[in-house]
Design an enzyme around this catalytic site. Structure first.
Site: not given
Ligand code: AP5
Length: 220
Positions: A17, A92, A127, A160, A171
Site C-alpha cells: 500500500k 481498517r 523492508r 520498523r 498484524r
Molecule cells: P509496503 O508498501 O511498505 O507495504 P504496506 O502495505 O504499506 O505495509 P505496512 O506494513 O506499512 O502496512 P500496515 O498496514 O501494516 O502498516 P501501517 O504503517 O499502516 O511494502 C512492504 C515491503 O514490500 C517493502 O519493503 C516494499 O519495498 C516491498 N514491496 C512493495 N511492493 C512490492 C512488489 N510489488 N514486489 C516486491 N516487493 C514489494 O500501520 C502500522 C500500525 O499503525 C498498525 O499495526 C496499527 O497499530 C497502527 N494503525 C495504522 N493505521 C491504523 C488504523 N486505521 N486503525 C488502527 N490502527 C492503525
C-alpha cells in the site's frame, strides 16, 4: 479542469500500500495520508499521543478507532485535501469505514491490493524505511541506490519495530479479523451506490506493473 481523486488503499500489512501510495500520490498530485506514518511520527516526537500508541503498535494491534478518526478528520481539513487524497492504511475496522460513510467523507475508489500471507512475511523481513519521509525500500525487491541509504537525502534507513516476524504474524491475524471484512463491505456498498467503486488488483508483480494496473482501473 483536473478530476479529483479520493482513494482508499486497502490490503494486508506488507501488501504494498505504502509503495503504491507514493507513486499514485505523485501521479494524481494528491496527498498520501498514511495513518501508520502519522502515528510513527508521534512516537518519534515523544508526544502524549505517541506515548499512548507506541506499545499498541509494537504489539501489532490496532490503535483505538476514536484516536484514528480524530487524526483523519483533522488531516482532511487541511487545504491540500481539496484536490483529493489517498488514504493508506485507513479505514481498517468496520467502525472506521462506517464513520466516514456517515460523515459524508467522499471516496471515489477503494483499491484492494491482494497478496498471500507467505509473500508478506518474505517482504516485511526485508523492508527498510526512511523515517523522515516515509519512503519505502526492500533489501532485495526494491533496493536503495546506495546500501541502507535513502535515495534523496542519503540518510540511513531503518527497520520498523513492528517488522519482527512474530509481530508481523500478529498484524496478519488482526488484519484477517478486523480489516478483511471491509472488502465485502465495500463490495456491497459499490453494488448499492455508484461510488465508491471497488477494484481488486494482485499485489504480485513489479511495483510498476501494479501501479499501471491501478491507474488503468481508475482512469477507465
Ligand atoms: P509496503 O508498501 O511498505 O507495504 P504496506 O502495505 O504499506 O505495509 P505496512 O506494513 O506499512 O502496512 P500496515 O498496514 O501494516 O502498516 P501501517 O504503517 O499502516 O511494502 C512492504 C515491503 O514490500 C517493502 O519493503 C516494499 O519495498 C516491498 N514491496 C512493495 N511492493 C512490492 C512488489 N510489488 N514486489 C516486491 N516487493 C514489494 O500501520 C502500522 C500500525 O499503525 C498498525 O499495526 C496499527 O497499530 C497502527 N494503525 C495504522 N493505521 C491504523 C488504523 N486505521 N486503525 C488502527 N490502527 C492503525
Amino acid at each position: 479542469m483536473h478530476r479529483i481523486y479520493r482513494i482508499i488503499l486497502l490490503g494486508a500489512p506488507g501488501a504494498g500500500k505504502g509503495t503504491q501510495a507514493e507513486k499514485l500520490s505523485k501521479k494524481f498530485n494528491i496527498p498520501k495520508i498514511s495513518t501508520g506514518d502519522s502515528l510513527r511520527a508521534e512516537v518519534a516526537a515523544g508526544s502524549d499521543l505517541g506515548k499512548e500508541v507506541k506499545e499498541i503498535m509494537n504489539r501489532g494491534q490496532l490503535v483505538p478507532d476514536d484516536i484514528i478518526l480524530k487524526l483523519i478528520r483533522n488531516r482532511l481539513k487541511k487545504p491540500d485535501c481539496q484536490r483529493g487524497y489517498l488514504l493508506d492504511g485507513f479505514p481498517r475496522t468496520l467502525q472506521q469505514a462506517e464513520a466516514i460513510e456517515e460523515e459524508g467523507i467522499g471516496i471515489d475508489f477503494v483499491i484492494e491490493i491482494n497478496i498471500s500471507d507467505a509473500e508478506i512475511i518474505k517482504r516485511l523481513s526485508g523492508r527498510r524505511v526512511h523515517p523522515a519521509s516515509g519512503r519505502i525500500y526492500h533489501a532485495i525487491f526494491n533496493p536503495p541506490k546506495v546500501n541502507n541509504q535513502d535515495d534523496e537525502t542519503g540518510e540511513p534507513l531503518i527497520q520498523r519495530e513492528d517488522d519482527k516476524e512474530e509481530t508481523v504474524r500478529k498484524r496478519l491475524e488482526v488484519y484477517h479479523q478486523e480489516t478483511e471484512p471491509l472488502i465485502q463491505w465495500y463490495q456491497n456498498l459499490a453494488r448499492q451506490k455508484s461510488s465508491p467503486q471497488f477494484v481488486q488488483v494482485s499485489g504480485l508483480g513489479s511495483v510498476e506493473s501494479i501501479c499501471d494496473e491501478v491507474i488503468k482501473a481508475i482512469q477507465s
